[in-house]
Design an enzyme around this catalytic site. Structure first.
Site, short mmCIF file in Angstrom:
data_model
loop_
_atom_site.label_atom_id
_atom_site.label_comp_id
_atom_site.label_asym_id
_atom_site.label_seq_id
_atom_site.Cartn_x
_atom_site.Cartn_y
_atom_site.Cartn_z
N GLU B 191 0.79 -1.23 0.00
CA GLU B 191 0.00 0.00 0.00
C GLU B 191 0.83 1.28 0.00
O GLU B 191 0.38 2.32 -0.49
CB GLU B 191 -0.94 0.00 1.22
CG GLU B 191 -2.03 -1.07 1.17
CD GLU B 191 -3.02 -0.84 0.04
OE1 GLU B 191 -3.29 0.31 -0.31
OE2 GLU B 191 -3.51 -1.86 -0.53
N SER B 467 -52.17 -23.81 32.84
CA SER B 467 -51.96 -24.61 34.05
C SER B 467 -50.58 -24.46 34.66
O SER B 467 -50.32 -25.00 35.73
CB SER B 467 -52.19 -26.08 33.73
OG SER B 467 -53.53 -26.27 33.32
#
Lengths: 191, 776
Positions: B191, B467
């Protein structure tokens, strides 16, 4: 008359078996644990002592101290039941003790929690966490953790007693004197 | 004369010129000064921006969230598969001999694992080579490579996600010293060759790039230095203009003046954009390493490091997951450039160029693999932390998630729902699994599609519980031992209750039958509605609500009689809390998803301790749990036997709501409590009862996660005695049909059945009993 005598004899034998039975029941954990303790049976005590530390040679003791005082009643020393824990948990208990001694209560509590993750039903670990919370003056937590320990303590009388004493201290800490008294009675009762 | 005039003229012009020159010069100086001032001012401003941004933004690191570390110790209930699963998740590589941290080898049931060093809340776990041996469904031996036995060790904690801010940038911070040498070499070589020489801008590189671009008549090469790239990433928008280029160059120069090369490189390595994971942007080499390879950066070998460098030029164009060929070509180009510059040898290039890309197959989703659990973590954290602290301070959050339990549960749920919904496509489900003694949440399933971050049903699907409420009703009754015990007769016969507004409620049984006189334990085990309503009304609705609150209910409830049959809406996690209290014998522990929080510098910040509160007496809880075991043994939960051996003694309760809209199952083993809901999002009937739907999922989950058997200890204040089940009178073991029933001490049945009075030992038995009671 004969029936009365027989009944009396039977009653007597029942009482005796009762004693034996109770002796067996008190002594039972020793065989399971290897180093439990009892207050009633000297042989159990010495057996426990051997596991805890080297027994002192009695003869030399007597030679050194010429005057040997014999008390009318000496309460046998208490040997705290060592928890049956895996090597992993024993390591952690050691670490927690070091942390506690160094005043690092939060660290000690964290270590005990880690141990509890490995053995969540080990009553001794709950008891030790309760003791740490008590030292931190977290009285409500200390009491509930000790109760939790009791719920898992099964036949471990020493542990139960320790938990009740801990609960008594925690209750005293929050000013609940009658509750503390009750817990102390429970501690003595479970002896 | 003319000369004179000329000269005069000259003089005049000269003077005029002089005057004009003077004015021009003054104007020039003034403008120059102004320009200078503006430039200086602008530079000062830019400098300020650079300083502020560089110092501030550099450290914006999202909180990283970890699951529970896997504990290794001899005797641990652990299977080779489970370890393998964990190692895979942690990104350990399989090798012949694990000489490097983060690798392992396997030979049958024996593993050599070279663990990574990892900092936990309670200190650092150093890297070591562990020798693990499995047998009999457990980790039978744990030693170091040199043969020393190890009591306890842990693997590094699995990263399960991070909490990043709205702009969705995620990163793992890496220090300059932690950047692998080869990575830096490759980066500079590819780079910005003169990175260590230039002052932020590289004129030669720009010229070279311009020449290349002119020749190609398009932009083929960029002349930006690493510093310029950093500036671009840091401060600037994506627009392409000359003005931006000038700004970029200026700021690059300023940045270089203010900061050292190493600092710039470090910032670059953390800032650079390297990929996209749904909405989450992958920034920096640290995170990219975890994202692509599931390994920390320092463990990466040359081919993986060069792949990361290859991505810098275009993370989406070279995306190794979507375009592996392109990525490989670019990686090999990076390798070639490195060789050309003499950074690596021919041999290294050849070897690395042949290596596969090494991308881990797991498809990432924007919210991580455990969105439902992360949701819970986020909610718990937001109570104690500000949003910006979570998204920028780099906190390390240690949670209770057990990835293995989560995975097994997901598998079970998906499989069972496929079976259940062959013709009911809309069926959904949710589940919560927690440690019963600790309250630690081990797994959260927000829906049937694992990893899907949508509606979190485990936390937000608030549905009637049916329940599942009943244990609270029976607890309220059994806490009145002078009135009720497990054998108390109840009438399961029709009844009507009129409320204040005159409406009449007529509860019915699930099977639309009346069962006449039943015993209390039967009524709960078989979930008889009419008996339960009668019991609840006689105990008092307020008492039932109090018990629900003792068990951990926080939500306000409407106190209607229909509450007794579950006309109360809760989310699965709230139900899990209620059943946790039962599962631990009456000791309530608030459900926790977080254990500890560390700062970015690995310093302990906060701990969420284990809290235990006895909210329900141990004896009544014990009696209720006995019946919940009966539910599974012979009641509405019998079908569990298809999944788990009855010897495990699991306890649980089914729940079904009106028209079968909701199917529930909640229950526990010795170590875990779990709740499952099955139903439809549109609240239409799902056509499944609790035992036909949720139970099947629950059973399969439990089967997969291998729970510990439930062995309840008799509380001090409970005694199990032999009774005649028909009369409820005391009996003895030898009596025909006698059963052992636990009672709260002080409330034992007083009368004796005929079987006892016929035997001649009763007097002595009583004496013995008296003796023992006294002795205890």
């Amino acid at each position: 008359m004969e029936r009365l005598v027989i009944t009396a004899l039977v009653l007597l034998s029942v009482m005796l078996t009762g004693c034996l039975e109770s002796a067996y029941r008190v002594g039972a954990p020793i065989t399971e644990r290897g180093h439990s303790s009892t207050q009633t049976f000297p042989e159990a005590k010495s057996r426990g002592a051997q596991q805890e530390s080297e027994p002192a040679p009695i003869s030399s003791e007597v030679e050194k101290n010429q005057e040997v005082q014999i008390a009318v009643y000496t309460p046998p020393p208490r040997f705290k039941a060592k928890p049956i824990s895996s090597a992993a948990v024993s390591n952690l208990i050691q670490t927690a003790t070091q942390q506690k001694n160094a005043g690092n209560m939060i660290g000690a509590a964290a270590t005990m929690e880690r141990a509890l993750r490995i053995e969540p039903r080990n009553a001794h670990l709950w008891n030790q966490l309760a003791a740490i919370r008590l030292m931190q003056k977290q009285y409500h937590q200390a009491e509930d953790l000790a109760s939790k320990s009791n719920a898992l303590a099964a036949a471990d009388r020493d542990l139960r007693r320790d938990n009740w004493l801990l609960i008594a201290k925690a209750r005293r800490g929050v000013g609940n004197m009658s509750g503390a008294q009750f817990a102390e009675n429970k501690a003595n009762f479970s002896q | 004369m003319t000369r004179r005039t000329n000269s005069k003229k000259h003089k005049k012009t000269k003077r005029h010129n002089k005057k004009r020159g003077f004015w021009l010069r003054r104007w020039l100086i003034k403008t120059g000064l102004l320009l200078c001032l503006v430039t200086v001012g602008y530079s000062v401003y830019l400098d300020y921006v650079v300083k502020r941004e560089f110092a501030g933004k550099r450290w914006a690191v999202p909180a990283r969230v970890y699951g529970r570390p896997l504990e290794l110790y001899p005797g641990a209930a652990l299977m080779p598969d489970q370890l393998l699963n964990e190692l895979k998740y942690l990104g350990y590589t399989k090798v012949r001999y694990p000489s490097q941290a983060g690798s392992y080898s396997r030979n049958g049931s024996r593993f050599l694992v070279h663990t990574r060093s990892f900092v936990f809340w309670d200190g650092k776990e150093s890297e070591q080579i562990l020798d693990l041996q499995f047998s009999d469904f457990q980790l039978s031996s744990l030693k170091t490579a040199s043969g020393k036995s190890v009591g306890l060790a842990r693997l590094d904690a699995p990263a399960i996600g991070s909490i990043y801010p709205v702009h969705n940038e995620d990163r793992v911070l890496i220090k300059r010293s932690e950047l692998p040498k080869k990575l830096v070499q490759a980066l500079v070589a590819v780079e910005d060759r003169s990175f260590y020489q230039h002052y932020g801008v590289d004129a030669k590189a720009i010229a070279r790039a311009m020449w290349a671009n002119i020749r190609a008549r398009s932009v083929v090469q960029g002349g930006s230095t690493l510093t310029q790239q950093l500036v671009k990433n840091f401060f600037l928008t994506r627009e392409r203009s000359l003005w931006r280029k000038v700004n970029e160059a200026l700021m690059a120069l300023l940045l270089e003046r203010r900061y050292k090369k190493d600092e710039i490189l470090e910032a670059y390595a953390n800032e650079i954009y390297l990929g996209q994971d749904g909405e989450r942007a992958i920034h920096g080499f640290g995170l990219a390493s975890h994202f692509y390879f599931k390994q920390p950066l320092h463990e990466l070998t040359l081919p993986k490091l060069t792949l990361l460098v290859a991505l810098v030029r275009g993370p989406s164009y070279y995306d190794p997951k979507r375009h592996p060929e392109r990525a490989k070509k670019r990686r090999n180009l990076v390798l070639k450039i490195m060789r050309d510059q003499g950074l690596i040898t021919d041999k290294e290039v050849k070897h690395a160029a042949l290596a596969p890309l090494g991308i881990t197959g797991v498809k990432g989703s924007s919210t991580g693999r455990f969105p439902a659990f992360m949701d819970l973590v986020r909610r718990q954290l937001h109570r104690d932390y500000r949003g910006e602290d979570l998204t920028s301070e780099g906190l390390r959050i240690f949670t209770t998630l057990d990835p293995w339990v989560q995975k097994q549960a997901e598998k079970a749920l998906a499989e069972q729902l496929r079976h259940l919904s062959s013709n009911k496509k809309e069926l959904e489900s949710a589940a919560v699994i927690a440690g019963s003694q600790s309250g630690e949440v081990l797994a959260v399933l927000g829906g049937r599609t694992p990893g899907f971050a949508g509606f979190n049903r485990a936390l937000d699907a608030v549905r009637p519980i049916g329940s599942l409420v009943k244990p609270a009703v029976y607890l309220a009754a059994l806490m009145q031992p002078e009135r009720y015990n497990l054998l108390s007769p109840l009438e399961d016969t029709p009844l009507s209750i009129q409320n204040r507004s005159g409406d009449v409620w007529t509860p019915k049984n699930y099977d639309h039958r009346s069962h006449g006189t039943v015993q209390l334990h039967q009524a709960l085990a078989h979930s008889y509605n009419m008996a339960t309503v009668r019991l609840g009304m006689s105990v008092g609705l307020d008492q039932v609500v109090n018990r629900l609150q003792d068990l951990g209910l926080k939500r306000p409830v409407n106190i209607y009689p229909s509450l007794l049959l579950g006309a109360i809406s809760l989310a699965p996690i709230e139900v899990a809390q209620i059943y946790q209290t039962l599962a631990s014998g009456g000791f309530h522990s608030p459900l926790r998803a977080i254990r500890e929080v560390l700062t970015a510098e690995q310093q302990p910040l906060q701990r969420y301790p284990l809290i235990v509160e006895q909210t329900v007496p141990a004896d009544a809880a014990y009696l209720v749990n006995q019946v919940l075991q009966e539910v599974v043994r012979s009641g509405t939960g019998q079908a569990l036997a298809q999944y788990i051996s009855p010897q495990m003694n699991l306890a649980g309760k089914t729940g079904t709501t009106d028209d079968m809209r909701d199917s529930w199952f909640a229950g526990f083993s010795g170590d875990k409590v779990a709740v499952v809901w099955v139903g439809r999002d549109d609240n239409k009937p799902a056509g499944l009862s609790g035992s036909a739907g949720a139970l099947r999922v629950w059973g399969k989950i439990m089967q997969n996660i291998q729970p510990v058997a439930l062995e309840m200890l008799l509380p001090e204040s409970v005694e199990a005695v032999w009774v005649d089940p028909v009369s409820g009178l005391r009996a003895e073991e030898h009596c025909a049909g006698a059963i052992q029933v636990p009672y709260i001490i002080g409330f034992l049945p007083s009368g004796h059945s005929s079987c006892v009075s016929k035997s001649n030992g009763s007097l002595f038995d009583d004496l013995l009993e008296g003796f023992f009671e006294w002795n205890d």
